[in-house]
Scaffold this active site. Structure first.
Site: not given
Length: 120
Positions: A20, A77, A81
Site C-alpha cells: 500500500h 502515495e 507519503h
C-alpha cells in the site's frame, strides 16, 4: 511499511502480499492519526522515476481498485507519503519501498492463517 492481502479486496488471483505504501513515522503519540506527516512538498509524481523497475511495481504495488490506474495509485502515495520520506528522489523512494517489502513480506504461514480466518 503498509501491505495488503489482495484477496480481501476482491483479487484472489494475486497470491502474494502487495504494497500500500511506505509511510513516514508519526510525530509524537502513536495514538494520534493526525500526526502522520503528509504532503510535505508539491512535487508531482513522475512516471519516469519507476521506469527501470516498473515490472516490479506492477507485480508488488498494483492498485486494487479497478477505478484507478497503477500510476494514479503511485501518484497518490508519492504525493501523500513519498514527499515526506526525505529520500534522494522519487526513484529512491519507490525502489526502497520495494526492497523493504522484499525483506519483510509475511511468509506462507501468515498467508495460511489469513486465508483460514478470512473464510469464517
Amino acid at each position: 511499511l503498509a501491505i495488503q492481502w489482495p484477496a480481501q479486496f476482491g483479487h484472489p488471483e494475486i497470491g502474494h502480499w502487495t504494497l500500500h505504501g511506505l509511510w513516514p513515522s508519526r510525530k509524537g503519540s502513536m495514538a494520534a492519526a493526525h500526526t502522520y506527516p503528509c504532503s510535505c512538498t508539491r512535487e508531482e509524481f513522475d512516471a519516469h522515476a519507476v521506469q527501470g523497475f516498473r515490472d516490479q511495481m506492477e507485480i508488488f504495488w498494483p492498485t486494487l481498485f479497478s477505478s484507478n490506474s497503477n500510476e494514479h495509485f503511485w501518484s497518490h502515495e508519492w504525493g501523500k507519503h513519498g514527499t515526506c520520506a526525505k529520500m534522494a528522489n522519487q526513484s529512491a523512494y519507490f525502489r526502497r519501498t520495494l526492497d523493504v517489502r522484499a525483506a519483510h513480506a509475511p511468509g506462507p504461514a501468515f498467508i495460511n492463517f489469513t486465508s483460514v480466518h478470512h473464510d469464517h
